[in-house]
Structures are given as structure tokens and as C-alpha cells.
Scaffold this active site. Structure first.
Site, PDB file in Angstrom:
ATOM      1  N   HIS A  29     111.231  60.891  60.810  1.00 21.52           N
ATOM      2  CA  HIS A  29     110.491  61.430  59.657  1.00 21.52           C
ATOM      3  C   HIS A  29     109.323  62.230  60.189  1.00 21.52           C
ATOM      4  CE1 HIS A  29     107.903  58.019  60.457  1.00 21.52           C
ATOM      5  NE2 HIS A  29     108.933  57.221  60.306  1.00 21.52           N
ATOM      6  N   ASP A  44     104.897  61.203  64.620  1.00 20.85           N
ATOM      7  CA  ASP A  44     106.033  62.019  65.053  1.00 20.85           C
ATOM      8  C   ASP A  44     105.862  63.519  64.825  1.00 20.85           C
ATOM      9  OD1 ASP A  44     107.309  59.928  66.156  1.00 20.85           O
ATOM     10  OD2 ASP A  44     109.021  59.892  64.785  1.00 20.85           O
ATOM     11  N   ASN A  81      84.806  61.928  52.377  1.00 21.17           N
ATOM     12  CA  ASN A  81      85.877  62.903  52.562  1.00 21.17           C
ATOM     13  C   ASN A  81      87.225  62.218  52.436  1.00 21.17           C
ATOM     14  OD1 ASN A  81      87.787  64.736  53.396  1.00 21.17           O
ATOM     15  ND2 ASN A  81      86.990  64.981  55.477  1.00 21.17           N
TER      16      ASN A  81
HETATM   17 FE   LIG Z   1     107.553  58.599  67.685  1.00 17.87          FE
END
Ligand SMILES: [Fe+2]
Length: 559
Positions: free
Chosen positions: A12, A326, A520
Site C-alpha cells: 500500500h 512504503d 498544525n
Molecule cells: Fe516497507
């Protein structure tokens, strides 16, 4: 000129990045375009689904076409996977599907780009891509590099050594020793989605880590220089929740009340994670005894663990990229291929998170017009926004290039007054609709950070909201909206150099109030962070945001 396109789509956080002659010119997550959080589910059946819009943006940003791409780097290596995979992990059937889809990745890329790539297509080992995504932007000329995530091809963690332009693997910690997977499972068990590790981290501050310490010793074991994860608790075990239930009681349903028990489980998981990752850090120091440590992998988004690492002093300097998860492997894969193919060293020490799309004033005005709204122009957006914030308003601040990574860092942000204790509830009710227990983060002028927070050694990564230092006890009452239950804050340090416009805004707030920081939070409501002026206007209109600043174009709500 050598142009290298990096792609992540294996699990993902699908993303693309572009290196031009070793220089990072663009990086973006597909979720910002397709408006699906994390872009897609991690599924055996979809590694060949490419981040097409992210790739298109990268090419456009650099003024290139598909024909100009010399190499494509994909942040997963199917060959390495085949070599390391063990049938007892999850059986052949799903693995066959996964391998089949991985086998289609190159042709999917070729079809999308409309040309064949042959030897110009490269599979890069997943943890090497993570390591490179941290090491090259760090600017260190040598460093130990830790990757801690769910899984690469087969490893849950790995240790590498970076010297000059070379990254060398030192050792790997193979499945089932996956701290990332454990967090996914416990997120699900505690009634959140598998991707909601950050909620579990927030909840942990409310719990007592001692209540379930003993239970966690058999789940996530930490030794002095090693750690282990019990496979029984991981995803493919059909009775994983049965094991958890025997230890902690029934899983929490999504709508169920959050009880002290749930916070205690989260706290024990956080404490076990701190201990396990520290074991890896000590091991890294012994095996790669440099002053510098780089960290990547999804677990590096855990700002509590990161704070423990930096406080330990094992390494003098710690660097974590803005996208350690990722998505960042798109950058890292491209760097790895650059180093393998080019004699010229890649750009190093360039660690800006502002790598996404930006929009000209004309684009912004067109979006305002097509929404049928009337905007005004501000001669001093920073000062006007600061005045509104000090007045208790919620200000949406949309400026320049979008951030790469999960945190809004002042270009797609919602800002509010940290002095007002009620601001957390107001933000939750009017815009964010988040769980009440989750903290809001402060962005502070870097030059004043040490007066308010126990920052310790400043790292470039303090610009990415990746650490959770203590708020100085004497300042806590002055900024109640950003102090978490445990007295910490996930602070972003803002320097004039890293983000001049945001720095100007906080400076204006400081001049007015004597407080050099603002609340924020990301500019979104239960969806990916806004990307375009139209996304910004849609969220502005459907929520209780008081004003939207896009460049010097200002929309003020009439509620
Ligand atoms: Fe990873």
C-alpha cells in the site's frame, strides 16, 4: 541527463518519485490523486496496480515524457521473495497469486509508459529501497541504517551500513519477526483499521504499560540486542484474535466505547516496541559503530519510539525521512538504481518534504470561480492568518508544493491557537471528526523550540513531526491544546529555510501573542490530505473551517 522513475505499489502507500541526474525533483503518493486513503489495500492480488496519476505528475513536474525515462526502479524484488519464502508462512495459494501479479509488474509499467524497457526495468529489494530513502537525504557520509516495517520480501527488520554512495546489507530479521504486522493486528483488535497504528500510539499515553507487560513478553520479546515476535499473533493465523482474547478479553468493536483496558493494551504494545527497537539500535551501534543512524520503514512513524531512540544517545545523530513508510521506497528505489548505474554520486542531504504539486494563482482563482465563490486578496497572508488564529479561528493554509509523507507540514495544514484548551474539541467537531483521545501537534519556530520543548539534539527530521519530546513543564499551561496526556508533543520545528511562508505565519503569531507555535493538523476530514485547490475548497465548504488561504487568495466562511 539520466532520468530514473521510482515506483512503489507492492503493498500500500503506492507512490512515484523522479530523479533527474541524481536529483530528486518530484515525489507524490497516489492517494492524494485517487482520494483513497493509502491508495489501495495491501492485497495479494494487486501489486501490479500502478500509481498512474503519481507517475504522470512526476513526469509533468520535470517536463518529461515517458520516452525520456532511462530507468524504472520498483521497490520490491520478486526473485528475492521466491528465494526466501517459506510455505509455512501462509500457504501456496495466496503466494502464487502474489507472484503472478508481481510477474505482471514490468509489463504493466511498459504498457502504461507505452514502451518496452527490457534491462532498464529494475526490481530493488524492498528494505534496500527503504534504507536508501533515509540514507541519501540524510546527508551523512556514513551511517548505520535500520529498516523496521511489516515485511519486505521476507524480513520484518534489517540493518545496513551506508558509506559514501554504497549501502551494504549487514543482517536481516526474517518473518515472523515483524513489529509492523503486530501493530496492524493490534490496531484491528482495538477496533481501528489495520492502518491506524497512529491511533494506537495516541491511545497508549492514557494506559499503564505495566498491566499487560508480562503478556507482551510472550508476544514481542526484547533482549539486549535482539527481539522476537510470536507468529501466533500475526495476520494469517486464523485464530489470532482467539489468542488475544484469551489474554485481554474480546476485541473492541469499531463503535464500542474505549475503556482503560484498551489503553493499557496499547501502552504495553508501545513499551514492548520501544524495548525491541532499542535492542536493534544497540545491535546496530555494535555492528556499525558510526555516529549516525538512519531509520526507515513504517515503524519509523512511531514518534514515541523515535524519541526513545534519540534520547538514548546511542547515536549522536538520527535521521528519518518525511516518508519512512512504503511511499518513501519510491524515492529509495530510484536512488539505489542511480548508484548502481551512474558514476556521478546522487544528490545527498536534500531532505525537503515539499515534493508534490503546486498551483499557480491563476489555477487557484479558476477553482474559486468554478465553485461560485468570491475571494479576496491579502497583502499579507501570513499576518492576516495569524490574526485570525489568535482570534480563535480555524485557518486552512494551502501554499506551495504538497508534502510527501503522511504529515501536513505547513503547506496543506489546518492551523489553530494552541493557547485555547477548547481548540481540540472545536477542531474535532468542526472539521476533523477524530477520536477525542488523539493529540494535535504543534509547529514551532525552530529558533524558539528549546524554550518550549525538550528537543535535545536538533535533527533535520524534526521538520517532519517524527519525534515526541516533552513539553517543558513550566510551559504546559500556556499551550494546552497541543500537550498530550503524557506531557509530550509531536512537534514540528519550522525554520525560515525549510518553509519560509509558514515560518512567517508563525512569526506573526508570535509577535502578536508571545507564543512561537500554532496547532498544525492535516488539511482533510477523514480522507487523504487535500491536493488541489478544488480539493481544498470542497473540504472548506463542507466543514467548519473559518478561512482558507491559498497563496494570497483568501476565502472566509460565512457560518
Ligand atoms: Fe516497507
Amino acid at each position: 541527463m539520466v532520468n530514473i522513475l521510482g515506483i512503489n505499489s507492492v503493498y500500500h502507500e503506492s507512490a512515484a518519485a523522479l530523479l533527474v541526474d541524481g536529483e530528486l525533483v518530484a515525489a507524490v503518493e497516489e492517494e492524494r490523486f485517487n482520494r483513497i486513503k493509502h491508495a489501495k489495500e495491501a492485497d495479494w492480488d494487486n501489486p501490479h496496480q500502478l500509481p498512474e496519476r503519481a507517475i504522470r505528475f512526476c513526469l509533468k513536474q520535470a517536463g518529461l515524457t515517458a520516452r525520456d525515462i532511462h530507468h524504472v526502479a520498483y521497490s520490491f524484488d520478486p526473485k528475492l521473495r521466491r528465494k526466501r519464502y517459506r510455505a509455512e508462512w501462509w500457504g501456496h495459494k495466496v503466494e502464487e497469486t502474489f507472484q503472478l501479479r508481481l510477474g505482471q509488474v514490468q509489463s504493466a509499467v511498459e504498457e502504461f509508459l507505452g514502451r518496452s524497457l527490457g534491462q532498464r526495468f529494475h526490481f530493488v529489494p524492498h528494505h534496500l529501497a527503504h534504507a536508501a530513502s533515509a540514507y541519501f537525504p540524510s546527508g551523512f557520509d556514513r551511517a548505520a541504517i535500520l529498516t523496521v516495517d511489516g515485511i519486505g520480501e521476507s524480513a520484518g527488520s534489517s540493518l545496513a551500513k551506508g558509506v559514501g554512495t554504497r549501502i551494504q546489507s549487514v543482517e536481516t530479521f526474517e518473518y515472523p519477526h515483524s513489529i509492523g504486522f503486530l501493530w496492524e493486528e493490534f490496531s484491528g483488535y482495538l477496533g481501528f483499521s489495520n492502518y491506524d497504528a497512529s491511533k494506537v500510539m495516541g491511545l497508549a499515553a492514557y494506559g499503564d504499560p505495566g498491566v499487560f507487560r508480562q503478556q507482551f513478553e510472550s508476544i514481542l520479546r526484547a533482549e539486549t540486542e535482539n527481539y522476537g515476535v510470536a507468529q501466533d499473533f500475526l495476520g494469517v493465523q486464523p485464530d489470532k484474535f482467539v489468542r488475544m482474547e484469551a489474554m485481554f478479553g474480546p476485541p473492541r468493536g469499531m463503535e464500542d466505547e474505549i475503556l482503560p483496558l484498551h489503553a493499557d493494551i496499547a501502552a504495553a504494545l508501545q513499551a514492548a516496541t520501544d524495548a525491541a527497537v532499542m535492542a536493534l539500535v544497540r545491535r546496530a551501534k555494535r555492528k556499525v559503530p558510526f555516529d549516525n543512524l538512519c531509520i526507515a520503514g513504517g515503524v519509523a512513524l512511531n514518534c514515541v519510539t523515535n524519541e526513545v531512540i534519540t534520547r538514548s544517545g546511542e547515536f549522536a545523530n538520527v535521521f528519518i525521512p518525511s516518508a519512512p513508510h512504503d511511499a518513501g521506497t519510491a524515492i529509495g528505489a530510484a536512488f539505489a538504481v542511480h548508484c548502481a548505474k551512474q558514476k556521478r554520486p546522487p544528490q545527498r542531504g536534500y531532505s525537503t518534504p515539499y515534493l508534490g504539486p503546486s498551483f499557480k494563482r491563476a489555477d487557484i482563482l479558476a477553482a474559486v470561480k468554478s465553485a461560485g465563490l468570491n475571494a479576496r486578496r491579502s497583502r499579507s497572508p501570513a499576518r492576516d492568518a495569524a490574526d485570525m488564529i489568535a482570534d480563535g479561528k480555524i485557518v486552512a493554509w494551502f501554499q506551495g508544493r504538497m508534502e510527501f509523507g503522511p504529515r501536513a507540514l505547513g503547506n496543506r495544514s489546518l492551523l489553530a491557537d494552541p493557547r485555547r484548551p477548547e481548540m481540540r474539541n472545536i477542531l474535532n467537531q468542526k472539521v476533523k471528526h477524530r477520536e477525542d483521545f488523539r493529540p494535535f501537534a504543534p509547529s514551532v519556530l525552530a529558533e524558539h523550540a528549546d524554550e518550549w520543548f525538550e528537543v535535545g539534539v536538533h535533527s533535520a527530521s524534526h521538520a517532519f513531526m517524527l519525534f515526541a519530546p516533552e513539553v517543558k513543564p513550566e510551559q504546559r499551561d500556556r499551550i494546552p491544546a497541543v500537550v498530550h496526556k503524557d506531557g509530550t508533543a509531536r512537534v514540528q520545528l519550522v525554520s525560515r529555510k525549510s518553509n519560509p511562508r509558514f515560518h512567517e505565519l508563525i512569526s506573526a503569531f508570535f509577535a502578536k501573542t508571545g507564543v512561537p507555535l500554532v496547532v498544525n493538523t492535516s488539511f482533510n476530514d477523514s480522507e487523504p490530505i487535500v491536493c488541489t485547490p478544488t480539493d481544498a475548497i470542497v473540504t472548506f465548504r463542507k466543514s467548519g473551517i473559518d478561512a482558507l488561504f491559498m497563496d494570497d487568495v483568501v476565502l472566509v466562511a460565512r457560518h
